[in-house]
Design a protein around this motif. Sequence first.
Motif, PDB file in Angstrom:
ATOM      1  N   PRO A  61     -19.622  39.228 -14.620  1.00  0.00           N
ATOM      2  CA  PRO A  61     -20.669  38.852 -15.591  1.00  0.00           C
ATOM      3  C   PRO A  61     -20.462  39.474 -16.976  1.00  0.00           C
ATOM      4  CG  PRO A  61     -21.655  39.479 -13.499  1.00  0.00           C
ATOM      5  CD  PRO A  61     -20.200  39.824 -13.414  1.00  0.00           C
ATOM      6  N   ASN A  65     -19.228  37.309 -20.682  1.00  0.00           N
ATOM      7  CA  ASN A  65     -20.028  37.349 -21.896  1.00  0.00           C
ATOM      8  C   ASN A  65     -19.426  38.211 -23.004  1.00  0.00           C
ATOM      9  OD1 ASN A  65     -22.679  35.830 -21.304  1.00  0.00           O
ATOM     10  ND2 ASN A  65     -22.272  36.991 -19.457  1.00  0.00           N
ATOM     11  N   LYS A 133     -26.184  35.407 -28.627  1.00  0.00           N
ATOM     12  CA  LYS A 133     -26.496  35.138 -27.218  1.00  0.00           C
ATOM     13  C   LYS A 133     -25.582  35.949 -26.300  1.00  0.00           C
ATOM     14  CE  LYS A 133     -24.990  31.364 -25.192  1.00  0.00           C
ATOM     15  NZ  LYS A 133     -24.760  29.966 -24.796  1.00  0.00           N
ATOM     16  N   TYR A 134     -24.273  35.930 -26.576  1.00  0.00           N
ATOM     17  CA  TYR A 134     -23.330  36.660 -25.731  1.00  0.00           C
ATOM     18  C   TYR A 134     -23.505  38.168 -25.862  1.00  0.00           C
ATOM     19  CZ  TYR A 134     -20.945  32.299 -24.641  1.00  0.00           C
ATOM     20  OH  TYR A 134     -20.649  31.033 -24.196  1.00  0.00           O
ATOM     21  N   LYS A 136     -26.319  39.730 -26.491  1.00  0.00           N
ATOM     22  CA  LYS A 136     -27.544  40.060 -25.761  1.00  0.00           C
ATOM     23  C   LYS A 136     -27.265  40.091 -24.254  1.00  0.00           C
ATOM     24  CE  LYS A 136     -32.353  38.521 -25.447  1.00  0.00           C
ATOM     25  NZ  LYS A 136     -33.314  37.514 -25.908  1.00  0.00           N
ATOM     26  N   ARG A 137     -26.584  39.084 -23.752  1.00  0.00           N
ATOM     27  CA  ARG A 137     -26.264  39.047 -22.323  1.00  0.00           C
ATOM     28  C   ARG A 137     -25.387  40.230 -21.918  1.00  0.00           C
ATOM     29  NH1 ARG A 137     -24.343  32.859 -21.271  1.00  0.00           N
ATOM     30  NH2 ARG A 137     -26.351  31.831 -21.469  1.00  0.00           N
ATOM     31  N   THR A 138     -24.359  40.485 -22.721  1.00  0.00           N
ATOM     32  CA  THR A 138     -23.456  41.600 -22.429  1.00  0.00           C
ATOM     33  C   THR A 138     -24.229  42.907 -22.386  1.00  0.00           C
ATOM     34  OG1 THR A 138     -21.610  40.464 -23.499  1.00  0.00           O
ATOM     35  CG2 THR A 138     -21.405  42.846 -23.215  1.00  0.00           C
ATOM     36  N   THR A 139     -25.096  43.107 -23.370  1.00  0.00           N
ATOM     37  CA  THR A 139     -25.891  44.335 -23.423  1.00  0.00           C
ATOM     38  C   THR A 139     -26.751  44.471 -22.171  1.00  0.00           C
ATOM     39  OG1 THR A 139     -25.917  44.238 -25.838  1.00  0.00           O
ATOM     40  CG2 THR A 139     -27.594  45.617 -24.784  1.00  0.00           C
ATOM     41  N   TYR A 140     -27.407  43.407 -21.755  1.00  0.00           N
ATOM     42  CA  TYR A 140     -28.224  43.454 -20.532  1.00  0.00           C
ATOM     43  C   TYR A 140     -27.388  43.804 -19.299  1.00  0.00           C
ATOM     44  CZ  TYR A 140     -32.234  41.292 -22.901  1.00  0.00           C
ATOM     45  OH  TYR A 140     -33.291  41.022 -23.729  1.00  0.00           O
ATOM     46  N   PHE A 141     -26.249  43.160 -19.159  1.00  0.00           N
ATOM     47  CA  PHE A 141     -25.396  43.434 -17.993  1.00  0.00           C
ATOM     48  C   PHE A 141     -24.903  44.881 -17.992  1.00  0.00           C
ATOM     49  CE2 PHE A 141     -24.611  38.699 -17.749  1.00  0.00           C
ATOM     50  CZ  PHE A 141     -25.245  38.530 -16.530  1.00  0.00           C
TER      51      PHE A 141
END
Length: 192
Positions: A61, A65, A133-134, A136-141
């Motif tokens: 994941p 991202n 978007k990427y 934000k996703r990377t940071t969450y993961f």
Amino acid sequence: MKNFIEKLVSEEIISIEEKELVEFGLKSLLDNFVSMIVTILVTGVLGNWVQGILVYLLAVPVRRNAGGYHAETRKKCLITSTCFLVIIKLIIDYIKRNNLMCVILVIVGGLVIIINSPVENLKKRLELIEKLKYKKRTTYFVLAEFVLFFAMIILNCGLITESVTIGICLNTILVMAGILQLKIQNKRLKYN
């Protein structure tokens, strides 16, 4: 695979317009499956099959991202990723008894990934909205992996802390290699 796709078109299961998209999707699915099998085999040969599954589930994941290094061919990608995985696994096996070293690797690696993601490549330039978007996703993961990592240290679950460390290190190397690759490609374009 082409014969299979041609059969789908001839039997009107998919249209000619969908042929390229289906072919891309099937190739991606096959690549993901091969990558998963190689990850599990490498970690299995080096000592732990379950760790291979965990590393794959944790690393993919972030990789999807964060972007990073991209080889010219799928075969080179698989070879490069496998080499990185083997090297990281061997290093982590050497230092795994040192929680402080693993903490440093995970924090520094995670921050490198968050700060530099997403890393685009010349074949796939990103619009600003895609970058946001990427990122934000990377940071969450990555933050989720931080939480998992520290929770597993507290619970003394070495297998998962090692797996997170391997996944973060693998993605850190691929992000840094991707940055270097992009700089080299941009220089070549500048001088051509």
